[in-house]
Write a protein that holds these residues in place. Structure first.
Motif, PDB file in Angstrom:
ATOM      1  N   GLU A  95       0.860  -1.194   0.000  1.00 28.35           N
ATOM      2  CA  GLU A  95       0.000   0.000   0.000  1.00 28.35           C
ATOM      3  C   GLU A  95       0.895   1.243   0.000  1.00 28.35           C
ATOM      4  N   LEU A  96       0.775   2.066  -1.045  1.00 32.86           N
ATOM      5  CA  LEU A  96       1.637   3.245  -1.178  1.00 32.86           C
ATOM      6  C   LEU A  96       0.876   4.505  -0.795  1.00 32.86           C
ATOM      7  N   GLN A  97       1.608   5.478  -0.307  1.00 34.26           N
ATOM      8  CA  GLN A  97       1.004   6.768   0.038  1.00 34.26           C
ATOM      9  C   GLN A  97       1.990   7.869  -0.320  1.00 34.26           C
ATOM     10  N   THR A  98       1.504   8.834  -1.084  1.00 34.51           N
ATOM     11  CA  THR A  98       2.354   9.959  -1.468  1.00 34.51           C
ATOM     12  C   THR A  98       1.933  11.194  -0.679  1.00 34.51           C
ATOM     13  N   THR A  99       2.918  11.819  -0.070  1.00 28.51           N
ATOM     14  CA  THR A  99       2.653  12.957   0.800  1.00 28.51           C
ATOM     15  C   THR A  99       3.511  14.136   0.347  1.00 28.51           C
ATOM     16  N   THR A 100       2.891  15.315   0.279  1.00 31.27           N
ATOM     17  CA  THR A 100       3.655  16.543   0.069  1.00 31.27           C
ATOM     18  C   THR A 100       3.637  17.329   1.378  1.00 31.27           C
ATOM     19  N   TYR A 101       4.808  17.715   1.824  1.00 29.47           N
ATOM     20  CA  TYR A 101       4.870  18.402   3.105  1.00 29.47           C
ATOM     21  C   TYR A 101       5.821  19.576   3.004  1.00 29.47           C
ATOM     22  N   GLU A 102       5.642  20.521   3.933  1.00 30.96           N
ATOM     23  CA  GLU A 102       6.506  21.698   3.979  1.00 30.96           C
ATOM     24  C   GLU A 102       7.432  21.597   5.170  1.00 30.96           C
ATOM     25  N   PHE A 103       8.622  22.108   4.992  1.00 32.96           N
ATOM     26  CA  PHE A 103       9.570  22.091   6.111  1.00 32.96           C
ATOM     27  C   PHE A 103      10.502  23.292   5.954  1.00 32.96           C
ATOM     28  N   ARG A 104      11.158  23.626   7.058  1.00 32.80           N
ATOM     29  CA  ARG A 104      12.147  24.708   7.001  1.00 32.80           C
ATOM     30  C   ARG A 104      13.533  24.105   6.875  1.00 32.80           C
ATOM     31  N   ASP A 105      14.283  24.569   5.896  1.00 37.17           N
ATOM     32  CA  ASP A 105      15.630  24.029   5.717  1.00 37.17           C
ATOM     33  C   ASP A 105      16.580  24.692   6.720  1.00 37.17           C
ATOM     34  N   ALA A 106      17.853  24.310   6.642  1.00 37.90           N
ATOM     35  CA  ALA A 106      18.827  24.765   7.641  1.00 37.90           C
ATOM     36  C   ALA A 106      18.951  26.283   7.657  1.00 37.90           C
ATOM     37  N   ASP A 107      18.613  26.938   6.534  1.00 40.38           N
ATOM     38  CA  ASP A 107      18.696  28.399   6.483  1.00 40.38           C
ATOM     39  C   ASP A 107      17.379  29.064   6.873  1.00 40.38           C
ATOM     40  N   GLY A 108      16.396  28.230   7.273  1.00 38.63           N
ATOM     41  CA  GLY A 108      15.135  28.799   7.715  1.00 38.63           C
ATOM     42  C   GLY A 108      14.148  29.070   6.588  1.00 38.63           C
TER      43      GLY A 108
END
Lengths: 171, 165
Positions: free
Chosen positions: B132-145
């Motif tokens: 069972e596959l699930q594709t997720t798009t998510y937001e994150f802050r990189d090392a530079d913010g």
């Protein structure tokens, strides 16, 4: 006429009972399964610590386990915990009864005194249920038979517990 | 304070304990991504919808795992600091989480299709892919913010737990 057995009461446990519940639970496992599985993780302090976490989770209002579960405790005349029971909706993928008797363990000094029967009938309100029991736990199987349970043919192998075979009993 | 490039005593066994508010400072200092996630983790812990487990050596958090109880439990957010990998901390966290799953009869987790190392660990621990596959798009802050987004496809894996309680 009543028999002059020892006096006990059936009650709903609270968080204050958790250490005693954990101790009885682990001792119950030792009585029921020590001939089938070995290791400190099941019978020693780490097992008690784990059961403390379980019972704390199960008895803390607001958790799903607390909302869905029914819990009973047996107490002696002084209020000391001598047995415990838990019932959730059946955890089977395809349930065959509305409830499951999920957990039932007793202080060894109270085996054969009617506490287990009282816990079972109280928590199930005398109604139908399923219970998973280790195939090689003859005392438990005899007990459930006396309460009207019979094997329904379903079995499972406990991959996490030395491949113990369980069978399901229903009434 | 732990930095990723400092050697860690490879013999010290990790203590696994439940994350509490008192750990906030140490967790936030250990990893920037943990620091970012920490407020949400503590909210989930306070709500009772998740338990967060912390692997600690000499007072320093080296790993974390999230357990969501339920009829089928879910393990999420398993992470070990890079400098502490390869010494069984992930395995210890997984075992500790599994022991807290009762009364669940199974536990599930997602593993990225691009993360064969994690998948090997889970397979070694008895998890099997469900397909069972699930594709997720998510937001994150990189090392530079900077706020970035990423898309990841995971497969669900599952392990049966003991039925006897």
């Amino acid at each position: 006429m009543t028999t002059s057995g020892p006096t006990f009461t059936i009650d709903t446990p609270s968080l204050e009972d958790v250490p005693a519940l954990a101790r009885i639970h682990v001792r119950g496992w030792e009585i029921a399964y020590a001939h089938l599985i070995s290791g400190d993780e099941w019978f020693r302090q780490e097992a008690i610590d784990r059961r403390i976490e379980h019972w704390t989770h199960w008895l803390t209002p607001g958790t799903r386990a607390a909302d869905e579960g029914v819990y009973r405790v047996g107490r002696d005349a002084e209020g000391v915990v001598i047995g415990l029971a838990a019932s959730w909706p059946p955890r089977d993928a395809q349930p065959v009864r509305p409830r499951e008797l999920s957990v039932l363990y007793l202080d060894e000094n109270w085996l054969g005194t009617g506490v287990a029967r009282a816990l079972t009938e109280d928590i199930l309100e005398g109604g139908p249920a399923s219970v998973w029991v280790a195939e090689d736990n003859p005392r438990a199987r005899r007990f459930y038979e006396k309460l009207g349970f019979t094997p329904d043919g379903a079995t499972q192998v406990e991959e996490q517990l030395a491949n113990i075979r369980d069978l399901r009993m229903v009434r | 304070m732990l930095r990723h490039d400092e050697p860690i005593d490879p013999m010290a066994a990790a203590e696994i304990r439940v994350l509490s508010d008192n750990d906030s400072g140490a967790v936030a200092r250990a990893s920037r991504s943990w620091a970012n996630a920490l407020p949400a983790w503590l909210d989930l812990a306070h709500e009772g919808s998740s338990v967060f487990l912390l692997a600690v050596v000499d007072g320093s958090p080296l790993g974390v795992a999230e357990l969501r109880p339920g009829r089928i439990a879910e393990i999420r957010n398993v992470g070990v600091l890079p400098a502490a990998r390869g010494r069984g901390i992930g395995t210890d966290l997984m075992h500790a989480a599994e022991k807290r799953c009762a009364p669940a009869t199974a536990v599930r987790l997602r593993v990225g299709l691009d993360n064969p190392g994690a998948r090997r660990l889970y397979e070694r621990l008895g998890y099997a892919g469900t397909g069972e596959l699930q594709t997720t798009t998510y937001e994150f802050r990189d090392a530079d913010g900077h706020l970035r987004s990423a898309t990841e496809t995971d497969e669900w894996m599952e392990k049966r737990l003991a039925g006897l309680l």
